[in-house]
Write an enzyme that holds these catalytic residues in place. Structure first.
Site, mmCIF file in Angstrom:
data_model
loop_
_atom_site.group_PDB
_atom_site.id
_atom_site.type_symbol
_atom_site.label_atom_id
_atom_site.label_comp_id
_atom_site.label_asym_id
_atom_site.label_seq_id
_atom_site.Cartn_x
_atom_site.Cartn_y
_atom_site.Cartn_z
ATOM 1 N N HIS A 214 0.796 -1.231 0.000
ATOM 2 C CA HIS A 214 0.000 0.000 0.000
ATOM 3 C C HIS A 214 0.825 1.275 0.000
ATOM 4 O O HIS A 214 0.260 2.365 -0.077
ATOM 5 C CB HIS A 214 -0.921 0.042 1.227
ATOM 6 C CG HIS A 214 -0.189 0.349 2.501
ATOM 7 N ND1 HIS A 214 0.539 -0.584 3.172
ATOM 8 C CD2 HIS A 214 -0.055 1.509 3.199
ATOM 9 C CE1 HIS A 214 1.078 -0.020 4.250
ATOM 10 N NE2 HIS A 214 0.736 1.247 4.287
HETATM 11 C C1 UD1 Z 1 -1.855 5.847 5.459
HETATM 12 C C2 UD1 Z 1 -0.518 6.401 5.974
HETATM 13 C C3 UD1 Z 1 0.536 5.306 5.901
HETATM 14 C C4 UD1 Z 1 0.078 4.058 6.643
HETATM 15 C C5 UD1 Z 1 -1.286 3.621 6.129
HETATM 16 C C6 UD1 Z 1 -1.802 2.464 6.949
HETATM 17 C C7 UD1 Z 1 -0.022 8.769 5.530
HETATM 18 C C8 UD1 Z 1 0.699 9.734 4.673
HETATM 19 N N1 UD1 Z 1 -0.051 7.497 5.109
HETATM 20 O O1 UD1 Z 1 -1.695 5.501 4.098
HETATM 21 O O2 UD1 Z 1 1.738 5.766 6.502
HETATM 22 O O3 UD1 Z 1 1.012 3.036 6.418
HETATM 23 O O4 UD1 Z 1 -2.213 4.705 6.240
HETATM 24 O O5 UD1 Z 1 -2.698 1.662 6.227
HETATM 25 O O6 UD1 Z 1 -0.584 9.153 6.536
HETATM 26 N N2 UD1 Z 1 -9.145 4.897 1.718
HETATM 27 C C9 UD1 Z 1 -10.373 4.328 1.752
HETATM 28 N N3 UD1 Z 1 -10.925 4.047 2.987
HETATM 29 C C10 UD1 Z 1 -10.320 4.329 4.148
HETATM 30 C C11 UD1 Z 1 -9.048 4.914 4.109
HETATM 31 C C12 UD1 Z 1 -8.475 5.194 2.885
HETATM 32 O O7 UD1 Z 1 -10.973 4.065 0.728
HETATM 33 O O8 UD1 Z 1 -10.890 4.054 5.216
HETATM 34 C C13 UD1 Z 1 -8.527 5.174 0.395
HETATM 35 C C14 UD1 Z 1 -8.893 6.520 -0.131
HETATM 36 O O9 UD1 Z 1 -8.987 6.405 -1.510
HETATM 37 C C15 UD1 Z 1 -7.676 7.370 0.169
HETATM 38 C C16 UD1 Z 1 -6.550 6.327 0.025
HETATM 39 O O10 UD1 Z 1 -7.122 5.111 0.492
HETATM 40 O O11 UD1 Z 1 -7.546 8.430 -0.702
HETATM 41 C C17 UD1 Z 1 -5.330 6.636 0.817
HETATM 42 O O12 UD1 Z 1 -5.658 6.801 2.196
HETATM 43 P P1 UD1 Z 1 -4.709 7.656 3.160
HETATM 44 O O13 UD1 Z 1 -5.178 7.551 4.550
HETATM 45 O O14 UD1 Z 1 -4.485 9.029 2.615
HETATM 46 O O15 UD1 Z 1 -3.313 6.940 2.999
HETATM 47 P P2 UD1 Z 1 -2.942 5.399 3.155
HETATM 48 O O16 UD1 Z 1 -2.441 4.913 1.851
HETATM 49 O O17 UD1 Z 1 -4.059 4.663 3.783
HETATM 50 N N1 UDP Z 2 -3.415 -5.646 8.976
HETATM 51 C C1 UDP Z 2 -4.692 -6.188 9.136
HETATM 52 N N2 UDP Z 2 -5.392 -6.544 8.027
HETATM 53 C C2 UDP Z 2 -4.896 -6.406 6.767
HETATM 54 C C3 UDP Z 2 -3.587 -5.871 6.619
HETATM 55 C C4 UDP Z 2 -2.880 -5.488 7.746
HETATM 56 O O1 UDP Z 2 -5.163 -6.350 10.262
HETATM 57 O O2 UDP Z 2 -5.585 -6.751 5.802
HETATM 58 C C5 UDP Z 2 -2.707 -5.173 10.179
HETATM 59 C C6 UDP Z 2 -1.345 -5.802 10.424
HETATM 60 O O3 UDP Z 2 -1.445 -6.902 11.304
HETATM 61 C C7 UDP Z 2 -0.565 -4.664 11.054
HETATM 62 C C8 UDP Z 2 -1.192 -3.411 10.484
HETATM 63 O O4 UDP Z 2 -2.453 -3.796 9.965
HETATM 64 O O5 UDP Z 2 -0.766 -4.629 12.453
HETATM 65 C C9 UDP Z 2 -0.323 -2.826 9.412
HETATM 66 O O6 UDP Z 2 -1.017 -1.802 8.770
HETATM 67 P P1 UDP Z 2 -0.531 -1.191 7.396
HETATM 68 O O7 UDP Z 2 0.305 -2.170 6.681
HETATM 69 O O8 UDP Z 2 -1.739 -0.668 6.727
HETATM 70 O O9 UDP Z 2 0.303 0.070 7.858
HETATM 71 P P2 UDP Z 2 1.830 0.310 8.258
HETATM 72 O O10 UDP Z 2 2.164 -0.589 9.366
HETATM 73 O O11 UDP Z 2 2.654 0.093 7.028
HETATM 74 O O12 UDP Z 2 1.852 1.750 8.625
#
Ligand code: UD1
Ligand code: UDP
Length: 373
Positions: A214
């Site tokens: 992601h």
């Molecule tokens: C964010 C964090 C990243 C973290 C990740 C965990 C930042 C810059 N990035 O990335 O460090 O590893 O969360 O998963 O803060 N979206 C949905 N539903 C949701 C949330 C997001 O559809 O509930 C989609 C939307 O299209 C949104 C995109 O995901 O635009 C990105 O979401 P965003 O929270 O901006 O960044 P992540 O890629 O989730």
């Molecule tokens: N995780 C989860 N379901 C998923 C993918 C990840 O519960 O489908 C959990 C995983 O165990 C870990 C956390 O989400 O604790 C990691 O989140 P993510 O990879 O989105 O973010 P990051 O750690 O890179 O910020």
């Protein structure tokens, strides 16, 4: 700059525990439980950066947390506007609740927003998981965590390596070595997960590698996204792939959803709950990921899995040094060759995690108690 230890109107000021995304909920859960066990007043605030049921509320339920005291609704979609909106809403909330300390965890936009809001209100700030560095300035997370570290009064470093990073940058706050609460969460929830999760009934393979992807610098780049699809097509082992909404959106924009759905060796799932994900990690042969938290969880004694980090860098060097993780880049040839190597290697992994013994939350809360009660 420390908040008054004196109660306000006879009441102890609350600790404000902030989350914004899925991993923050998971890693703050042990801290919320430790605050509760110590009888310290706290308010759980979810900033709403992640808002879908399966990216937020599902984790609150899995981790048996009470409903957040406040759940902010964020309308903005661009990263900058999202950061500013969370900061404005946090500023308003801080004016209302007057906490003793604000606790943020990790490196998301929510973390930076809440940290800046606390800083502007002159409220002490504690950064959980301080001191991680990837030195990859393409990553928004690297900016968020550096900035937050430098305005925090309390820096809860998960490892000695993180302590060294913080000292080298001459941060102003006090640094405490605690371990990472991700290991606390695995220790507590894997036994529950193994009893209650039914996720393996959905997995159509005997053996599989677990994949997640992601990171913005990966999936927002069509070349890297294409490279990942090549890995899926030519993978030496079937794959189970819970897909992050960012990646789903990018695949849709590039017209690639059908291609992934057509791959018989790839079982795509929606983002799974925490308990299901723990079970998927526990039962896989290998993990392929660009996640931060997953690199840590793979080292937990009850999971102990090799992890191929599909990135150019990692801020979790400890996992590499301990032999769990290998940074393999994003080129399909490198990833496939690393998969073949990992599947054929008879590597004995350490019995202990480099990210702590599962008591990080207790250590963190002991510092909070000592400083504010
Ligand atoms: C964010 C964090 C990243 C973290 C990740 C965990 C930042 C810059 N990035 O990335 O460090 O590893 O969360 O998963 O803060 N979206 C949905 N539903 C949701 C949330 C997001 O559809 O509930 C989609 C939307 O299209 C949104 C995109 O995901 O635009 C990105 O979401 P965003 O929270 O901006 O960044 P992540 O890629 O989730
Ligand atoms: N995780 C989860 N379901 C998923 C993918 C990840 O519960 O489908 C959990 C995983 O165990 C870990 C956390 O989400 O604790 C990691 O989140 P993510 O990879 O989105 O973010 P990051 O750690 O890179 O910020």
């Amino acid at each position: 700059m420390l908040a008054s230890r004196k109660p306000v109107n006879g009441k102890q000021k609350p600790v404000l525990v902030i989350t914004g995304t899925r991993p923050e909920i998971i890693k703050m859960a042990p801290i919320i439980r430790a605050l509760k066990a110590e009888g310290l007043p706290y308010i759980f605030v979810h900033c709403g950066q992640h808002y879908d049921y399966n990216m937020a509320q599902q984790f609150i339920e899995n981790l048996e947390l009470a409903k957040p005291g406040y759940w902010l609704k964020i309308e903005s979609t661009s990263s900058g506007a999202q950061t500013a909106e969370i900061m404005m809403k946090m500023d308003e909330l801080l004016g209302k609740v007057e906490p003793s300390v604000v606790l943020v965890e990790g490196d998301t936009n929510s973390v930076l927003s809440a940290a800046l809001a606390a800083n502007k209100r002159v409220v002490p700030l504690g950064h959980v998981e301080a001191g991680l560095r990837s030195y990859d300035l393409r990553m928004p997370e690297e900016h968020n965590r550096r900035l937050t570290d430098h305005i925090s009064q309390f820096l809860f470093a998960p490892t000695q390596h993180a302590v060294v990073n913080l000292k080298a940058e001459n941060v102003w706050g006090k640094v405490f070595l605690t371990g990472n609460t991700s290991i606390d969460a695995v220790k507590e929830h894997l036994p529950i997960a193994e009893r209650s999760s039914r996720v393996m009934e959905q997995v159509p393979f005997e053996e599989y590698a677990l994949v997640t992807a992601h990171r913005a610098e990966n999936v927002d780049d069509p070349t890297v996204l294409g490279s990942f699809l090549e890995v899926f097509e030519r993978s030496p082992l079937p794959l189970v792939y819970p897909m992050h909404p960012r990646t789903l959106r990018r695949l849709a924009e590039n017209g690639l959803i059908g291609k992934v759905e057509g791959m018989k060796n790839v079982h795509v799932l929606p983002p799974t709950g925490y308990l299901d994900f723990l079970v998927l990690m526990r039962n896989c042969k290998l993990i392929i990921t660009d996640s931060g938290g997953v690199q840590e969880e793979a080292t937990a004694p009850a999971i102990r899995k090799r992890v191929l980090v599909i990135r150019l860098s990692t801020e979790r060097q400890e996992a590499v040094e301990a032999g769990f993780a290998t940074v393999v880049g994003t080129d399909s040839r490198w990833i496939l060759s690393a998969m073949n190597e990992a599947l054929n290697a008879e590597k004995v992994l350490p019995a202990e995690s480099p990210f702590g013994d599962g008591s990080a939350a207790q250590r963190t809360v002991a510092v909070i108690k000592e400083s504010f009660v």
